[in-house]
Design an enzyme around this catalytic site. Structure first.
Site, PDB file in Angstrom:
ATOM      1  N   ARG A  73     -10.498  48.528   1.013  1.00  0.00           N
ATOM      2  CA  ARG A  73     -11.639  47.849   1.484  1.00  0.00           C
ATOM      3  C   ARG A  73     -12.111  46.690   0.659  1.00  0.00           C
ATOM      4  O   ARG A  73     -12.043  46.850  -0.634  1.00  0.00           O
ATOM      5  CB  ARG A  73     -12.558  48.652   2.158  1.00  0.00           C
ATOM      6  CG  ARG A  73     -13.371  49.248   1.077  1.00  0.00           C
ATOM      7  CD  ARG A  73     -14.513  50.165   1.763  1.00  0.00           C
ATOM      8  NE  ARG A  73     -15.308  49.422   2.597  1.00  0.00           N
ATOM      9  CZ  ARG A  73     -16.244  49.848   3.314  1.00  0.00           C
ATOM     10  NH1 ARG A  73     -16.373  51.281   3.608  1.00  0.00           N
ATOM     11  NH2 ARG A  73     -17.173  49.079   3.828  1.00  0.00           N
ATOM     12  N   GLU A 118     -14.998  48.054  16.254  1.00  0.00           N
ATOM     13  CA  GLU A 118     -15.810  48.939  17.008  1.00  0.00           C
ATOM     14  C   GLU A 118     -16.952  47.874  17.342  1.00  0.00           C
ATOM     15  O   GLU A 118     -17.579  47.634  16.549  1.00  0.00           O
ATOM     16  CB  GLU A 118     -16.324  50.188  16.438  1.00  0.00           C
ATOM     17  CG  GLU A 118     -15.098  51.083  16.160  1.00  0.00           C
ATOM     18  CD  GLU A 118     -15.687  52.358  15.358  1.00  0.00           C
ATOM     19  OE1 GLU A 118     -16.404  53.235  15.913  1.00  0.00           O
ATOM     20  OE2 GLU A 118     -15.377  52.408  14.173  1.00  0.00           O
ATOM     21  N   LYS A 136     -21.889  49.302   7.594  1.00  0.00           N
ATOM     22  CA  LYS A 136     -22.532  49.003   8.714  1.00  0.00           C
ATOM     23  C   LYS A 136     -23.907  49.713   9.009  1.00  0.00           C
ATOM     24  O   LYS A 136     -24.752  49.102   9.296  1.00  0.00           O
ATOM     25  CB  LYS A 136     -21.418  49.242   9.971  1.00  0.00           C
ATOM     26  CG  LYS A 136     -21.971  48.719  11.262  1.00  0.00           C
ATOM     27  CD  LYS A 136     -20.990  48.681  12.291  1.00  0.00           C
ATOM     28  CE  LYS A 136     -19.818  47.946  12.067  1.00  0.00           C
ATOM     29  NZ  LYS A 136     -18.824  47.879  13.217  1.00  0.00           N
TER      30      LYS A 136
END
Length: 554
Positions: free
Chosen positions: A261, A35, A271
Protein backbone atom coordinates in the site's frame (compact mmCIF):
# COMPACT_ATOMS: atom_id res chain seq x y z
CA UNK A 1 5.54 17.72 -17.74
CA UNK A 2 4.36 15.04 -20.12
CA UNK A 3 3.39 11.76 -18.53
CA UNK A 4 6.10 9.22 -19.29
CA UNK A 5 5.23 6.97 -22.20
CA UNK A 6 7.49 4.11 -21.10
CA UNK A 7 5.42 1.22 -19.77
CA UNK A 8 6.79 0.28 -16.33
CA UNK A 9 7.42 -3.32 -15.41
CA UNK A 10 6.61 -4.91 -12.08
CA UNK A 11 5.83 -8.33 -10.67
CA UNK A 12 2.11 -8.04 -11.50
CA UNK A 13 2.83 -7.24 -15.14
CA UNK A 14 5.22 -10.18 -15.24
CA UNK A 15 2.44 -12.46 -13.95
CA UNK A 16 0.03 -11.11 -16.56
CA UNK A 17 2.58 -11.49 -19.36
CA UNK A 18 3.13 -15.11 -18.35
CA UNK A 19 -0.61 -15.86 -18.08
CA UNK A 20 -1.29 -14.41 -21.54
CA UNK A 21 1.72 -16.15 -23.10
CA UNK A 22 0.67 -19.53 -21.67
CA UNK A 23 -2.97 -19.09 -22.61
CA UNK A 24 -4.22 -19.07 -19.03
CA UNK A 25 -6.24 -16.01 -20.06
CA UNK A 26 -6.99 -14.54 -23.46
CA UNK A 27 -7.82 -11.14 -21.97
CA UNK A 28 -7.28 -9.65 -18.55
CA UNK A 29 -10.16 -8.32 -16.46
CA UNK A 30 -9.42 -6.24 -13.36
CA UNK A 31 -11.62 -4.29 -10.98
CA UNK A 32 -11.42 -1.37 -8.58
CA UNK A 33 -13.56 -2.36 -5.56
CA UNK A 34 -13.94 0.48 -3.04
CA UNK A 35 -16.19 0.28 -0.01
CA UNK A 36 -18.48 3.36 -0.11
CA UNK A 37 -17.80 4.34 3.50
CA UNK A 38 -15.61 7.39 2.89
CA UNK A 39 -13.95 9.49 0.21
CA UNK A 40 -11.10 8.07 -1.84
CA UNK A 41 -7.56 9.14 -0.98
CA UNK A 42 -4.16 9.14 -2.69
CA UNK A 43 -3.63 5.48 -1.72
CA UNK A 44 -6.78 4.59 -3.66
CA UNK A 45 -5.40 6.61 -6.58
CA UNK A 46 -2.49 4.16 -6.73
CA UNK A 47 -4.94 1.25 -6.97
CA UNK A 48 -7.09 3.08 -9.54
CA UNK A 49 -4.09 3.80 -11.75
CA UNK A 50 -2.89 0.20 -11.38
CA UNK A 51 -6.17 -1.56 -12.15
CA UNK A 52 -7.43 0.75 -14.87
CA UNK A 53 -3.92 1.24 -16.26
CA UNK A 54 -3.38 -2.50 -16.65
CA UNK A 55 -6.70 -2.85 -18.45
CA UNK A 56 -5.73 -0.03 -20.82
CA UNK A 57 -2.24 -1.32 -21.54
CA UNK A 58 -3.36 -4.91 -22.17
CA UNK A 59 -6.59 -3.99 -24.00
CA UNK A 60 -8.57 -5.64 -21.24
CA UNK A 61 -11.48 -4.58 -19.04
CA UNK A 62 -11.75 -2.96 -15.63
CA UNK A 63 -14.91 -2.85 -13.49
CA UNK A 64 -15.85 -0.30 -10.89
CA UNK A 65 -17.52 -2.28 -8.12
CA UNK A 66 -18.79 -1.04 -4.81
CA UNK A 67 -18.28 -3.64 -2.10
CA UNK A 68 -21.32 -2.37 -0.22
CA UNK A 69 -21.91 -4.94 2.51
CA UNK A 70 -22.13 -2.67 5.57
CA UNK A 71 -25.07 -0.26 5.22
CA UNK A 72 -24.50 1.33 8.63
CA UNK A 73 -21.29 3.02 7.42
CA UNK A 74 -22.13 3.57 3.74
CA UNK A 75 -23.75 6.50 2.02
CA UNK A 76 -24.84 7.42 -1.51
CA UNK A 77 -22.70 10.57 -1.21
CA UNK A 78 -19.63 8.35 -0.99
CA UNK A 79 -20.79 6.38 -4.03
CA UNK A 80 -21.16 9.54 -6.10
CA UNK A 81 -17.85 11.00 -4.94
CA UNK A 82 -15.99 7.79 -5.85
CA UNK A 83 -17.42 7.73 -9.38
CA UNK A 84 -16.53 11.40 -9.78
CA UNK A 85 -12.95 10.80 -8.57
CA UNK A 86 -12.34 7.86 -10.91
CA UNK A 87 -13.56 9.88 -13.89
CA UNK A 88 -11.55 12.94 -12.87
CA UNK A 89 -8.38 10.86 -12.71
CA UNK A 90 -8.97 10.05 -16.37
CA UNK A 91 -10.47 6.57 -16.28
CA UNK A 92 -13.76 4.99 -17.33
CA UNK A 93 -15.01 1.62 -16.14
CA UNK A 94 -16.34 -1.04 -18.49
CA UNK A 95 -20.10 -1.44 -18.63
CA UNK A 96 -22.35 -0.40 -15.79
CA UNK A 97 -21.18 0.29 -12.27
CA UNK A 98 -21.26 -2.95 -10.27
CA UNK A 99 -22.46 -3.38 -6.69
CA UNK A 100 -21.88 -6.38 -4.47
CA UNK A 101 -25.41 -5.75 -3.23
CA UNK A 102 -26.56 -6.68 -6.72
CA UNK A 103 -25.36 -10.20 -5.96
CA UNK A 104 -27.05 -10.58 -2.58
CA UNK A 105 -29.43 -13.29 -3.78
CA UNK A 106 -26.59 -15.29 -5.33
CA UNK A 107 -24.43 -14.82 -2.26
CA UNK A 108 -27.25 -16.10 -0.10
CA UNK A 109 -27.51 -19.14 -2.35
CA UNK A 110 -23.79 -19.90 -2.01
CA UNK A 111 -24.09 -19.62 1.76
CA UNK A 112 -26.92 -22.17 1.66
CA UNK A 113 -24.68 -24.40 -0.46
CA UNK A 114 -21.94 -24.27 2.19
CA UNK A 115 -24.51 -25.18 4.88
CA UNK A 116 -25.70 -28.14 2.80
CA UNK A 117 -22.10 -29.32 2.47
CA UNK A 118 -21.63 -29.13 6.23
CA UNK A 119 -19.19 -26.22 5.80
CA UNK A 120 -21.19 -23.46 7.52
CA UNK A 121 -23.29 -23.22 10.65
CA UNK A 122 -25.39 -20.71 12.57
CA UNK A 123 -23.74 -19.73 15.85
CA UNK A 124 -25.76 -18.26 18.74
CA UNK A 125 -22.68 -17.41 20.83
CA UNK A 126 -22.35 -13.77 21.77
CA UNK A 127 -19.43 -11.67 20.50
CA UNK A 128 -17.44 -11.87 23.73
CA UNK A 129 -17.70 -15.66 23.81
CA UNK A 130 -16.73 -15.95 20.15
CA UNK A 131 -13.72 -13.72 20.78
CA UNK A 132 -12.57 -15.95 23.64
CA UNK A 133 -13.10 -19.13 21.60
CA UNK A 134 -11.04 -17.68 18.73
CA UNK A 135 -7.77 -18.19 20.61
CA UNK A 136 -4.59 -16.15 20.09
CA UNK A 137 -1.67 -16.07 17.70
CA UNK A 138 0.12 -18.58 19.91
CA UNK A 139 -2.78 -20.76 21.06
CA UNK A 140 -5.50 -22.50 19.02
CA UNK A 141 -9.14 -21.64 19.26
CA UNK A 142 -11.90 -23.86 20.58
CA UNK A 143 -14.92 -25.15 18.73
CA UNK A 144 -18.28 -23.47 19.21
CA UNK A 145 -20.95 -25.63 20.88
CA UNK A 146 -23.09 -24.89 17.78
CA UNK A 147 -20.46 -26.18 15.36
CA UNK A 148 -22.02 -29.61 14.97
CA UNK A 149 -25.60 -28.47 14.58
CA UNK A 150 -27.32 -30.52 11.86
CA UNK A 151 -27.60 -29.26 8.30
CA UNK A 152 -31.40 -29.16 8.55
CA UNK A 153 -31.34 -27.05 11.71
CA UNK A 154 -28.73 -24.66 10.24
CA UNK A 155 -30.83 -24.20 7.11
CA UNK A 156 -33.85 -23.42 9.27
CA UNK A 157 -31.92 -20.95 11.44
CA UNK A 158 -30.41 -19.23 8.40
CA UNK A 159 -33.82 -18.85 6.78
CA UNK A 160 -35.13 -17.31 10.01
CA UNK A 161 -32.15 -14.91 10.05
CA UNK A 162 -33.13 -13.74 6.58
CA UNK A 163 -36.79 -13.44 7.59
CA UNK A 164 -35.85 -11.12 10.47
CA UNK A 165 -36.92 -13.53 13.19
CA UNK A 166 -33.70 -13.11 15.19
CA UNK A 167 -32.40 -9.91 16.77
CA UNK A 168 -29.17 -8.18 15.84
CA UNK A 169 -26.27 -9.94 17.53
CA UNK A 170 -28.39 -12.96 18.47
CA UNK A 171 -26.65 -15.20 15.95
CA UNK A 172 -24.49 -15.24 12.83
CA UNK A 173 -23.46 -17.64 10.08
CA UNK A 174 -19.90 -18.95 10.32
CA UNK A 175 -17.75 -21.01 7.99
CA UNK A 176 -16.63 -24.37 9.37
CA UNK A 177 -12.91 -24.48 8.60
CA UNK A 178 -10.27 -25.02 11.31
CA UNK A 179 -10.22 -23.47 14.78
CA UNK A 180 -6.59 -24.54 15.17
CA UNK A 181 -5.40 -22.88 11.96
CA UNK A 182 -2.27 -20.72 12.37
CA UNK A 183 -4.12 -18.11 10.31
CA UNK A 184 -6.72 -16.31 12.40
CA UNK A 185 -8.88 -15.57 9.36
CA UNK A 186 -9.43 -19.31 8.91
CA UNK A 187 -10.76 -19.95 12.42
CA UNK A 188 -14.41 -20.31 11.45
CA UNK A 189 -14.85 -16.73 10.19
CA UNK A 190 -18.24 -15.04 10.20
CA UNK A 191 -19.94 -15.10 6.79
CA UNK A 192 -23.24 -13.32 7.58
CA UNK A 193 -24.47 -11.07 10.38
CA UNK A 194 -27.85 -9.53 11.16
CA UNK A 195 -28.27 -5.78 10.60
CA UNK A 196 -31.63 -4.04 10.52
CA UNK A 197 -30.28 -1.14 8.50
CA UNK A 198 -31.47 0.66 5.38
CA UNK A 199 -29.19 0.01 2.39
CA UNK A 200 -28.52 2.73 -0.18
CA UNK A 201 -29.10 0.25 -3.05
CA UNK A 202 -31.41 -2.48 -1.74
CA UNK A 203 -33.45 -0.42 0.72
CA UNK A 204 -34.99 -2.64 3.41
CA UNK A 205 -35.09 -5.83 1.35
CA UNK A 206 -32.40 -7.48 3.49
CA UNK A 207 -31.71 -7.69 7.21
CA UNK A 208 -28.70 -10.01 6.90
CA UNK A 209 -25.54 -8.84 5.20
CA UNK A 210 -22.54 -10.88 4.01
CA UNK A 211 -19.07 -10.14 5.32
CA UNK A 212 -16.48 -8.57 3.05
CA UNK A 213 -14.23 -11.66 2.81
CA UNK A 214 -17.14 -13.86 1.73
CA UNK A 215 -18.54 -11.31 -0.68
CA UNK A 216 -15.39 -10.08 -2.37
CA UNK A 217 -14.11 -13.33 -3.86
CA UNK A 218 -17.56 -14.38 -5.11
CA UNK A 219 -18.14 -10.94 -6.66
CA UNK A 220 -14.80 -11.27 -8.45
CA UNK A 221 -15.82 -14.67 -9.79
CA UNK A 222 -19.29 -13.56 -10.87
CA UNK A 223 -17.74 -10.68 -12.83
CA UNK A 224 -15.09 -12.83 -14.50
CA UNK A 225 -12.16 -11.05 -12.88
CA UNK A 226 -8.84 -12.64 -13.84
CA UNK A 227 -6.40 -10.78 -11.59
CA UNK A 228 -7.76 -9.57 -8.25
CA UNK A 229 -5.29 -6.99 -6.93
CA UNK A 230 -5.26 -5.83 -3.32
CA UNK A 231 -2.82 -4.53 -0.74
CA UNK A 232 -0.57 -6.63 1.48
CA UNK A 233 -2.78 -6.53 4.58
CA UNK A 234 -5.08 -8.98 2.72
CA UNK A 235 -2.27 -11.48 2.13
CA UNK A 236 -3.42 -13.92 4.83
CA UNK A 237 -7.03 -13.47 3.73
CA UNK A 238 -6.11 -14.97 0.35
CA UNK A 239 -6.48 -18.36 2.07
CA UNK A 240 -10.10 -17.59 2.88
CA UNK A 241 -10.60 -16.12 -0.62
CA UNK A 242 -9.45 -19.44 -2.11
CA UNK A 243 -11.33 -21.59 0.42
CA UNK A 244 -14.68 -19.99 -0.41
CA UNK A 245 -14.21 -20.37 -4.17
CA UNK A 246 -12.91 -23.94 -3.77
CA UNK A 247 -16.05 -24.97 -1.90
CA UNK A 248 -18.86 -23.47 -3.95
CA UNK A 249 -20.10 -24.42 -7.41
CA UNK A 250 -18.81 -21.48 -9.44
CA UNK A 251 -16.96 -21.74 -12.74
CA UNK A 252 -14.72 -18.66 -12.83
CA UNK A 253 -11.62 -18.91 -10.65
CA UNK A 254 -9.92 -15.54 -10.16
CA UNK A 255 -6.62 -15.26 -8.30
CA UNK A 256 -5.66 -12.66 -5.72
CA UNK A 257 -2.30 -10.87 -5.84
CA UNK A 258 -1.07 -8.46 -3.20
CA UNK A 259 1.09 -5.34 -3.51
CA UNK A 260 2.33 -2.81 -0.95
CA UNK A 261 0.00 0.00 0.00
CA UNK A 262 1.04 3.63 -0.33
CA UNK A 263 2.45 5.28 2.78
CA UNK A 264 2.94 9.02 2.29
CA UNK A 265 4.86 11.40 4.54
CA UNK A 266 3.09 14.14 6.50
CA UNK A 267 -0.33 12.58 6.18
CA UNK A 268 -2.50 9.67 7.31
CA UNK A 269 -4.28 7.30 4.96
CA UNK A 270 -6.16 5.22 7.52
CA UNK A 271 -9.86 5.66 6.78
CA UNK A 272 -10.57 5.56 10.52
CA UNK A 273 -8.16 8.44 11.13
CA UNK A 274 -9.49 10.42 8.16
CA UNK A 275 -13.04 10.02 9.47
CA UNK A 276 -11.82 11.25 12.87
CA UNK A 277 -10.28 14.34 11.26
CA UNK A 278 -13.63 15.09 9.62
CA UNK A 279 -16.00 14.28 12.48
CA UNK A 280 -13.89 16.13 15.07
CA UNK A 281 -13.64 19.14 12.73
CA UNK A 282 -9.86 19.26 12.55
CA UNK A 283 -10.46 19.89 8.84
CA UNK A 284 -13.36 21.34 6.90
CA UNK A 285 -14.79 18.08 5.60
CA UNK A 286 -13.58 15.42 3.17
CA UNK A 287 -12.82 17.97 0.44
CA UNK A 288 -10.61 20.18 2.61
CA UNK A 289 -7.53 20.95 0.46
CA UNK A 290 -5.27 19.73 3.28
CA UNK A 291 -6.80 16.26 3.15
CA UNK A 292 -5.09 13.47 1.16
CA UNK A 293 -8.44 12.69 -0.47
CA UNK A 294 -8.64 12.88 -4.25
CA UNK A 295 -11.45 15.42 -3.84
CA UNK A 296 -9.28 17.51 -1.52
CA UNK A 297 -6.34 17.40 -3.90
CA UNK A 298 -8.57 18.38 -6.82
CA UNK A 299 -9.90 21.33 -4.81
CA UNK A 300 -6.33 22.31 -3.98
CA UNK A 301 -5.50 22.46 -7.68
CA UNK A 302 -3.53 19.23 -8.10
CA UNK A 303 -3.78 18.15 -11.77
CA UNK A 304 -4.98 14.61 -12.43
CA UNK A 305 -1.98 14.09 -14.73
CA UNK A 306 0.40 14.85 -11.86
CA UNK A 307 -1.27 12.26 -9.62
CA UNK A 308 -1.11 9.66 -12.41
CA UNK A 309 2.57 10.43 -12.95
CA UNK A 310 3.26 10.17 -9.21
CA UNK A 311 1.60 6.74 -9.10
CA UNK A 312 3.71 5.66 -12.05
CA UNK A 313 6.94 6.84 -10.42
CA UNK A 314 6.40 5.14 -7.06
CA UNK A 315 5.84 1.82 -8.81
CA UNK A 316 4.30 -1.44 -7.62
CA UNK A 317 6.22 -3.73 -5.26
CA UNK A 318 5.70 -6.05 -2.32
CA UNK A 319 7.89 -3.91 -0.06
CA UNK A 320 6.36 -1.41 2.35
CA UNK A 321 8.02 1.99 2.33
CA UNK A 322 7.33 5.62 3.14
CA UNK A 323 7.13 7.88 0.08
CA UNK A 324 8.33 11.45 0.47
CA UNK A 325 5.66 14.14 0.12
CA UNK A 326 8.21 16.11 -1.91
CA UNK A 327 7.96 13.47 -4.63
CA UNK A 328 4.23 14.10 -5.06
CA UNK A 329 4.72 17.85 -4.93
CA UNK A 330 7.51 17.64 -7.52
CA UNK A 331 5.09 15.94 -9.94
CA UNK A 332 2.57 18.73 -9.29
CA UNK A 333 5.18 21.45 -9.88
CA UNK A 334 6.45 19.89 -13.08
CA UNK A 335 2.95 19.54 -14.52
CA UNK A 336 1.88 23.04 -13.54
CA UNK A 337 5.13 24.67 -14.63
CA UNK A 338 4.48 23.34 -18.13
CA UNK A 339 0.74 23.92 -18.38
CA UNK A 340 -0.44 26.55 -15.86
CA UNK A 341 -1.00 30.10 -17.04
CA UNK A 342 0.71 32.96 -15.20
CA UNK A 343 -0.93 35.84 -13.39
CA UNK A 344 -0.05 38.39 -10.72
CA UNK A 345 -1.34 38.59 -7.17
CA UNK A 346 -0.11 40.50 -4.13
CA UNK A 347 -0.66 38.61 -0.89
CA UNK A 348 0.68 41.14 1.63
CA UNK A 349 0.10 44.49 -0.06
CA UNK A 350 1.59 47.89 0.45
CA UNK A 351 0.79 50.77 -1.89
CA UNK A 352 3.35 52.10 -4.35
CA UNK A 353 2.75 55.55 -5.84
CA UNK A 354 4.61 56.52 -9.04
CA UNK A 355 4.68 60.26 -8.60
CA UNK A 356 5.79 61.19 -12.13
CA UNK A 357 3.28 58.92 -13.90
CA UNK A 358 0.40 60.94 -15.43
CA UNK A 359 -2.59 60.97 -13.11
CA UNK A 360 -5.86 59.84 -14.60
CA UNK A 361 -4.19 58.34 -17.66
CA UNK A 362 -4.31 54.52 -17.31
CA UNK A 363 -2.15 52.55 -19.71
CA UNK A 364 -2.89 49.12 -21.18
CA UNK A 365 0.05 46.70 -21.12
CA UNK A 366 0.34 43.21 -22.59
CA UNK A 367 1.64 40.18 -20.68
CA UNK A 368 2.25 36.64 -21.88
CA UNK A 369 0.00 34.02 -20.30
CA UNK A 370 2.91 31.55 -20.35
CA UNK A 371 6.60 32.41 -20.87
CA UNK A 372 7.34 29.24 -22.84
CA UNK A 373 4.11 28.73 -24.79
CA UNK A 374 3.08 31.45 -27.21
CA UNK A 375 -0.06 29.50 -28.12
CA UNK A 376 -1.53 30.46 -24.74
CA UNK A 377 -1.67 34.07 -25.92
CA UNK A 378 -1.53 37.30 -23.97
CA UNK A 379 -3.67 39.21 -21.51
CA UNK A 380 -4.19 42.92 -20.96
CA UNK A 381 -3.09 44.66 -17.76
CA UNK A 382 -4.13 48.11 -16.68
CA UNK A 383 -1.25 50.21 -15.33
CA UNK A 384 -1.76 53.45 -13.37
CA UNK A 385 0.28 55.62 -11.02
CA UNK A 386 -0.80 53.53 -7.99
CA UNK A 387 -0.10 49.80 -7.68
CA UNK A 388 0.20 47.25 -4.90
CA UNK A 389 3.45 45.39 -4.29
CA UNK A 390 4.43 42.73 -1.75
CA UNK A 391 5.59 44.12 1.58
CA UNK A 392 8.60 41.77 1.45
CA UNK A 393 9.61 43.26 -1.90
CA UNK A 394 10.65 46.58 -0.33
CA UNK A 395 13.26 47.54 2.25
CA UNK A 396 14.53 50.87 3.30
CA UNK A 397 18.02 49.40 3.51
CA UNK A 398 19.45 46.10 2.29
CA UNK A 399 22.69 44.40 1.33
CA UNK A 400 23.73 43.59 -2.22
CA UNK A 401 22.16 40.12 -2.13
CA UNK A 402 18.69 41.66 -1.89
CA UNK A 403 17.48 42.04 -5.49
CA UNK A 404 14.21 43.82 -4.86
CA UNK A 405 13.18 47.42 -4.22
CA UNK A 406 15.33 49.52 -1.85
CA UNK A 407 15.23 53.26 -1.13
CA UNK A 408 17.31 55.05 -3.70
CA UNK A 409 17.60 51.93 -5.90
CA UNK A 410 15.85 50.67 -9.03
CA UNK A 411 13.83 47.57 -9.84
CA UNK A 412 11.59 46.55 -12.73
CA UNK A 413 7.88 46.00 -12.34
CA UNK A 414 6.97 42.77 -14.14
CA UNK A 415 5.79 43.43 -17.72
CA UNK A 416 6.11 47.19 -17.08
CA UNK A 417 8.65 49.90 -16.25
CA UNK A 418 11.79 50.41 -14.22
CA UNK A 419 11.03 52.36 -11.04
CA UNK A 420 13.14 53.99 -8.33
CA UNK A 421 12.10 54.24 -4.68
CA UNK A 422 12.36 57.81 -3.41
CA UNK A 423 10.66 57.97 0.01
CA UNK A 424 8.15 56.18 2.28
CA UNK A 425 5.15 57.01 4.41
CA UNK A 426 4.53 55.23 7.73
CA UNK A 427 1.68 54.88 10.17
CA UNK A 428 1.76 55.75 13.87
CA UNK A 429 3.34 52.38 14.71
CA UNK A 430 6.16 52.84 12.24
CA UNK A 431 4.81 50.44 9.63
CA UNK A 432 5.34 51.43 6.03
CA UNK A 433 2.02 52.16 4.32
CA UNK A 434 3.14 53.76 1.06
CA UNK A 435 6.30 53.79 -1.05
CA UNK A 436 6.74 56.78 -3.35
CA UNK A 437 8.66 56.18 -6.56
CA UNK A 438 9.53 57.61 -9.94
CA UNK A 439 9.54 55.66 -13.18
CA UNK A 440 11.64 55.72 -16.34
CA UNK A 441 9.08 56.12 -19.16
CA UNK A 442 11.56 54.80 -21.73
CA UNK A 443 11.97 51.34 -20.15
CA UNK A 444 8.80 49.51 -21.22
CA UNK A 445 10.03 46.21 -22.60
CA UNK A 446 13.66 47.35 -22.72
CA UNK A 447 16.63 48.25 -20.54
CA UNK A 448 17.40 51.86 -19.60
CA UNK A 449 18.91 53.82 -22.48
CA UNK A 450 22.09 54.78 -20.61
CA UNK A 451 23.03 51.14 -19.98
CA UNK A 452 21.99 50.95 -16.32
CA UNK A 453 21.63 47.33 -15.25
CA UNK A 454 18.47 46.55 -13.32
CA UNK A 455 18.63 43.03 -11.91
CA UNK A 456 15.52 42.83 -9.77
CA UNK A 457 11.97 42.20 -11.01
CA UNK A 458 8.91 42.34 -8.75
CA UNK A 459 5.23 41.74 -9.43
CA UNK A 460 2.37 44.15 -8.84
CA UNK A 461 -1.38 44.64 -9.09
CA UNK A 462 -3.02 47.87 -10.23
CA UNK A 463 -4.94 49.62 -7.46
CA UNK A 464 -7.82 50.77 -9.69
CA UNK A 465 -8.54 47.38 -11.32
CA UNK A 466 -7.14 44.87 -8.83
CA UNK A 467 -9.70 42.60 -7.22
CA UNK A 468 -9.76 41.80 -3.49
CA UNK A 469 -9.44 38.10 -2.78
CA UNK A 470 -9.19 35.73 0.14
CA UNK A 471 -6.14 33.51 -0.26
CA UNK A 472 -5.87 30.28 1.72
CA UNK A 473 -2.22 29.38 2.27
CA UNK A 474 -2.42 25.63 2.73
CA UNK A 475 0.55 23.69 4.01
CA UNK A 476 1.13 20.11 5.12
CA UNK A 477 -1.51 18.94 7.56
CA UNK A 478 0.98 17.39 10.00
CA UNK A 479 4.22 18.71 11.42
CA UNK A 480 5.99 15.32 11.49
CA UNK A 481 6.75 12.95 8.62
CA UNK A 482 5.02 9.95 10.22
CA UNK A 483 1.98 11.20 12.16
CA UNK A 484 0.54 7.67 12.35
CA UNK A 485 3.53 6.75 14.52
CA UNK A 486 2.67 9.40 17.11
CA UNK A 487 0.91 8.33 20.31
CA UNK A 488 -1.91 10.70 19.36
CA UNK A 489 -1.82 11.65 15.70
CA UNK A 490 -4.13 14.62 16.28
CA UNK A 491 -1.52 16.16 18.60
CA UNK A 492 0.93 16.57 15.70
CA UNK A 493 -1.42 18.47 13.40
CA UNK A 494 0.49 21.41 11.95
CA UNK A 495 -0.95 24.58 13.55
CA UNK A 496 0.12 26.51 10.46
CA UNK A 497 -1.50 24.16 7.94
CA UNK A 498 -3.86 26.98 6.98
CA UNK A 499 -3.25 30.72 6.98
CA UNK A 500 -5.81 33.09 5.48
CA UNK A 501 -4.67 36.39 3.98
CA UNK A 502 -6.46 39.22 2.20
CA UNK A 503 -4.85 39.88 -1.16
CA UNK A 504 -5.32 41.70 -4.43
CA UNK A 505 -5.29 39.85 -7.75
CA UNK A 506 -5.30 40.95 -11.36
CA UNK A 507 -8.81 41.09 -12.91
CA UNK A 508 -8.18 38.26 -15.40
CA UNK A 509 -8.45 35.79 -12.50
CA UNK A 510 -12.15 36.54 -12.05
CA UNK A 511 -12.95 34.24 -14.98
CA UNK A 512 -10.53 31.46 -14.02
CA UNK A 513 -12.44 28.15 -13.76
CA UNK A 514 -12.70 26.75 -10.24
CA UNK A 515 -10.07 24.12 -9.32
CA UNK A 516 -7.87 25.11 -12.29
CA UNK A 517 -4.40 26.05 -11.10
CA UNK A 518 -2.52 29.17 -12.14
CA UNK A 519 0.92 30.43 -11.16
CA UNK A 520 0.92 33.60 -9.12
CA UNK A 521 4.22 34.88 -10.45
CA UNK A 522 7.10 34.64 -7.98
CA UNK A 523 4.76 33.26 -5.31
CA UNK A 524 3.46 29.77 -6.11
CA UNK A 525 0.64 27.85 -7.75
CA UNK A 526 -2.92 28.62 -6.74
CA UNK A 527 -6.44 27.73 -7.87
CA UNK A 528 -9.81 29.38 -7.51
CA UNK A 529 -11.86 27.66 -4.83
CA UNK A 530 -15.39 26.38 -5.39
CA UNK A 531 -16.59 28.78 -2.66
CA UNK A 532 -15.80 31.75 -4.91
CA UNK A 533 -18.70 33.93 -6.01
CA UNK A 534 -19.02 36.87 -8.40
CA UNK A 535 -18.45 39.23 -5.50
CA UNK A 536 -15.97 37.20 -3.48
CA UNK A 537 -12.90 35.49 -4.93
CA UNK A 538 -11.22 32.72 -2.93
CA UNK A 539 -7.94 31.09 -3.93
CA UNK A 540 -6.17 28.03 -2.49
CA UNK A 541 -2.43 27.57 -2.59
CA UNK A 542 -1.70 24.39 -4.50
CA UNK A 543 2.05 24.24 -3.90
CA UNK A 544 4.92 26.67 -3.47
CA UNK A 545 7.36 27.30 -6.31
CA UNK A 546 10.09 25.47 -4.38
CA UNK A 547 10.12 22.73 -1.78
CA UNK A 548 10.51 24.89 1.31
CA UNK A 549 10.17 21.89 3.66
CA UNK A 550 13.25 20.17 2.20
CA UNK A 551 15.16 23.46 2.25
CA UNK A 552 14.36 23.91 5.95
CA UNK A 553 15.60 20.39 6.70
CA UNK A 554 18.98 21.00 5.03
Amino acid sequence: MAETDIRPTNFIRQIIDKDLAEGVHNQIHTRFPPEPNGYLHIGHAKSICLNFGLAQDYQGKCNLRFDDTNPEKEDIDYVNSIMRDVNWLGFQWDGDVCYSSGYFEQLYGYAVELINKGLAYVDFSNQETMREMRGTLTSPGTNSPYRDTSVAENLEHFAKMRAGEYAEGQCCLRAKIDMASPFMCMRDPVLYRIKFAHHHQTGDAWCIYPMYDFTHCISDALEGITHSLCTLEFQDNRRLYDWVLDNISIECRPHQYEFSRLNLEYTVLSKRKLIQLVTEHHVNGWTDPRMPTISGMRRRGYPAAAIREFCKRIGVTKMDNMVEMSMLEACVREELNEHANRAMAVLDPIKLVIENFPAGEPQTLLAANHPNDESKGQRELTFTREVYIERDDFREEANKKYKRLVLGKEVRLRNAYVIKAERVEKDADGNITTVYCTYDADTLGKDPADGRKVKGVIHWVDVTTGLPAQVNLYDRLFSVANPAGAEDFVSVINPDSLKVVNAFVEPSLATLPCEQAVQFERTGYFCKDIDSTDGRLVFNRTVELRDSWSEQAE
